[in-house]
Design a protein around this motif. Structure first.
Motif, PDB file in Angstrom:
ATOM      1  N   ILE A 181       4.835  -2.801   7.338  1.00 54.66           N
ATOM      2  CA  ILE A 181       3.951  -1.802   6.727  1.00 54.66           C
ATOM      3  C   ILE A 181       2.737  -1.560   7.611  1.00 54.66           C
ATOM      4  O   ILE A 181       2.114  -2.495   8.102  1.00 54.66           O
ATOM      5  CB  ILE A 181       3.473  -2.290   5.345  1.00 54.66           C
ATOM      6  N   ASP A 182       2.427  -0.279   7.777  1.00 52.60           N
ATOM      7  CA  ASP A 182       1.133   0.070   8.370  1.00 52.60           C
ATOM      8  C   ASP A 182       0.211   0.289   7.170  1.00 52.60           C
ATOM      9  O   ASP A 182       0.286   1.303   6.481  1.00 52.60           O
ATOM     10  CB  ASP A 182       1.262   1.355   9.198  1.00 52.60           C
ATOM     11  N   TYR A 183      -0.630  -0.693   6.904  1.00 50.13           N
ATOM     12  CA  TYR A 183      -1.425  -0.680   5.672  1.00 50.13           C
ATOM     13  C   TYR A 183      -2.320   0.549   5.541  1.00 50.13           C
ATOM     14  O   TYR A 183      -2.670   0.960   4.454  1.00 50.13           O
ATOM     15  CB  TYR A 183      -2.314  -1.927   5.609  1.00 50.13           C
ATOM     16  N   HIS A 184      -2.694   1.113   6.674  1.00 47.98           N
ATOM     17  CA  HIS A 184      -3.631   2.233   6.611  1.00 47.98           C
ATOM     18  C   HIS A 184      -2.922   3.587   6.576  1.00 47.98           C
ATOM     19  O   HIS A 184      -3.577   4.611   6.590  1.00 47.98           O
ATOM     20  CB  HIS A 184      -4.589   2.173   7.806  1.00 47.98           C
ATOM     21  N   ASP A 185      -1.606   3.552   6.556  1.00 41.10           N
ATOM     22  CA  ASP A 185      -0.862   4.808   6.573  1.00 41.10           C
ATOM     23  C   ASP A 185      -0.159   4.997   5.227  1.00 41.10           C
ATOM     24  O   ASP A 185       0.860   4.386   4.943  1.00 41.10           O
ATOM     25  CB  ASP A 185       0.164   4.768   7.720  1.00 41.10           C
ATOM     26  N   ARG A 186      -0.733   5.861   4.405  1.00 36.44           N
ATOM     27  CA  ARG A 186      -0.181   6.047   3.053  1.00 36.44           C
ATOM     28  C   ARG A 186       1.238   6.592   3.079  1.00 36.44           C
ATOM     29  O   ARG A 186       2.032   6.306   2.191  1.00 36.44           O
ATOM     30  CB  ARG A 186      -1.081   6.998   2.249  1.00 36.44           C
ATOM     31  N   TYR A 190      -4.280  -6.244   1.461  1.00 36.17           N
ATOM     32  CA  TYR A 190      -3.155  -5.311   1.516  1.00 36.17           C
ATOM     33  C   TYR A 190      -1.862  -5.994   1.072  1.00 36.17           C
ATOM     34  O   TYR A 190      -1.627  -7.157   1.376  1.00 36.17           O
ATOM     35  CB  TYR A 190      -2.992  -4.777   2.943  1.00 36.17           C
ATOM     36  N   TYR A 191      -1.056  -5.207   0.370  1.00 38.46           N
ATOM     37  CA  TYR A 191       0.216  -5.746  -0.118  1.00 38.46           C
ATOM     38  C   TYR A 191       1.261  -5.721   0.983  1.00 38.46           C
ATOM     39  O   TYR A 191       1.451  -4.712   1.657  1.00 38.46           O
ATOM     40  CB  TYR A 191       0.724  -4.910  -1.299  1.00 38.46           C
ATOM     41  N   GLU A 192       1.956  -6.846   1.124  1.00 38.67           N
ATOM     42  CA  GLU A 192       3.086  -6.898   2.051  1.00 38.67           C
ATOM     43  C   GLU A 192       4.297  -6.293   1.344  1.00 38.67           C
ATOM     44  O   GLU A 192       4.348  -6.200   0.108  1.00 38.67           O
ATOM     45  CB  GLU A 192       3.421  -8.354   2.422  1.00 38.67           C
ATOM     46  N   HIS A 193       5.278  -5.957   2.165  1.00 34.71           N
ATOM     47  CA  HIS A 193       6.536  -5.417   1.679  1.00 34.71           C
ATOM     48  C   HIS A 193       7.111  -6.272   0.530  1.00 34.71           C
ATOM     49  O   HIS A 193       7.506  -5.767  -0.521  1.00 34.71           O
ATOM     50  CB  HIS A 193       7.485  -5.446   2.877  1.00 34.71           C
ATOM     51  N   GLU A 194       7.106  -7.586   0.734  1.00 29.77           N
ATOM     52  CA  GLU A 194       7.677  -8.502  -0.260  1.00 29.77           C
ATOM     53  C   GLU A 194       6.879  -8.484  -1.560  1.00 29.77           C
ATOM     54  O   GLU A 194       7.440  -8.616  -2.650  1.00 29.77           O
ATOM     55  CB  GLU A 194       7.709  -9.939   0.296  1.00 29.77           C
TER      56      GLU A 194
END
Ligand code: SF4
Ligand code: SF4
Length: 176
Positions: free
Chosen positions: A8-13, A77-81
């Motif tokens: 995940i790119d946390y800053h890319d919605r 930030y939330y990880e994929h999991e």
């Protein structure tokens, strides 16, 4: 399926949105695998909440005096999991602000600590134990400490089971 494995790119919605759509798509299936994934998520949530008062009692003892609070944006930030687990639980991830300074205080931090219930926090938040916190926890009796370690290990295994189950569901959904 691409997005299941993508970091995940946390800053890319947009990238976050794509990952969420894949997860929602997999979980929308009415299969035994999805039912099992959801049941594992519910069990995991209960286990985390059951351990919460114990952890809270110790964070209450050390965190108010902390001079280098660990709750900064980059840890929130939330990880994929995390997203898989939270959606399997029937919940949504809380919208965090993008384009914020990663080193600034976390947007979810309130006057009395984290404003998110423990079972819905990013996984890393719940299992970060700084040295003072660990020292504080080690003051408890040996049997209680063993119980704490045992519960933590059970939670880790439950989460691994849930993610494995989800992965199998995702494979079936995307190889039809
Ligand atoms: S967990 Fe440790 S680093 Fe984080 S706020 Fe508490 S005392 Fe500070
Ligand atoms: S525990 Fe809560 S306040 Fe702290 S970093 Fe995680 S989400 Fe933010």
């Amino acid at each position: 399926m691409d997005y299941y494995f993508k970091k995940i790119d946390y800053h890319d919605r947009e990238s976050l949105g794509k990952i969420i759509r894949v997860i929602e798509n997999v979980l929308s299936e009415n299969t035994d695998g999805v039912k099992k994934t959801r049941a594992l998520a519910a069990e995991l949530s209960e286990m985390i909440e059951a351990l919460s008062p114990f952890i809270q009692q110790h964070t209450d003892a050390v965190c108010p005096d902390c001079r280098k609070v660990c709750c900064i944006n980059k840890h929130s930030y939330y990880e994929h999991e995390d997203i898989i687990y939270i959606f399997a639980l029937g919940e949504k991830i809380l919208p965090y602000k993008t384009r914020v300074d990663d080193m600034e205080p976390c947007g979810f931090l309130g006057n009395a600590g984290c404003t998110i219930s423990r079972s819905l926090r990013p996984y890393r938040c719940n299992w970060f134990f700084c040295t003072p916190l660990l020292e504080q926890i080690k003051n408890i009796s040996a049997p209680n400490y063993r119980n704490f370690i045992g519960s933590s290990e059970q939670i880790t295994r439950k989460r691994e089971n849930l993610l494995e189950e989800f992965k199998e569901c995702a494979k079936k959904t995307y190889t039809k």
